[in-house]
Scaffold this active site. Sequence first.
Site, PDB file in Angstrom:
ATOM      1  N   CYS A  31     -27.159 -27.511  18.665  1.00  0.00           N
ATOM      2  CA  CYS A  31     -26.735 -28.573  17.745  1.00  0.00           C
ATOM      3  C   CYS A  31     -26.490 -28.023  16.341  1.00  0.00           C
ATOM      4  O   CYS A  31     -27.434 -27.597  15.672  1.00  0.00           O
ATOM      5  CB  CYS A  31     -27.824 -29.653  17.744  1.00  0.00           C
ATOM      6  SG  CYS A  31     -27.674 -30.867  16.424  1.00  0.00           S
ATOM      7  N   CYS A  34     -28.330 -29.784  13.516  1.00  0.00           N
ATOM      8  CA  CYS A  34     -29.770 -29.466  13.626  1.00  0.00           C
ATOM      9  C   CYS A  34     -30.058 -28.133  12.942  1.00  0.00           C
ATOM     10  O   CYS A  34     -31.036 -28.007  12.204  1.00  0.00           O
ATOM     11  CB  CYS A  34     -30.197 -29.378  15.093  1.00  0.00           C
ATOM     12  SG  CYS A  34     -29.996 -30.901  16.029  1.00  0.00           S
TER      13      CYS A  34
END
Length: 104
Positions: A31, A34
């Site tokens: 991600c 993230c």
Amino acid sequence: MAEIVITNENFESEVAKSDVPVLVDFWAEWCGPCKMMGPVVAEIAEEQAGKIKVGKCNVDDNGELAQKYGIMSIPCFILFKNGEVVAQTVGGQPKDALTQFALQ
């Protein structure tokens, strides 16, 4: 204090039974947002040590927790107090906003 790695196995002791509020960052290796939030989360963990505990939970490795808390989008930040969810937010955030969220 650095972030704590939260797993299915240690969730009870690190989050549910914590005597201070716990901010858990639900994330995954693949991600992009993230990864972008990683250093921000680490800074908050250092700066707010003693006031809150900061944990990171990899949703790919801990699907049980991700499912239990209905994680559909990441990064997802959940604030726990006394083992209960008190607030939740999704997506990348400025450090100030995430710090405010964590200290509410």
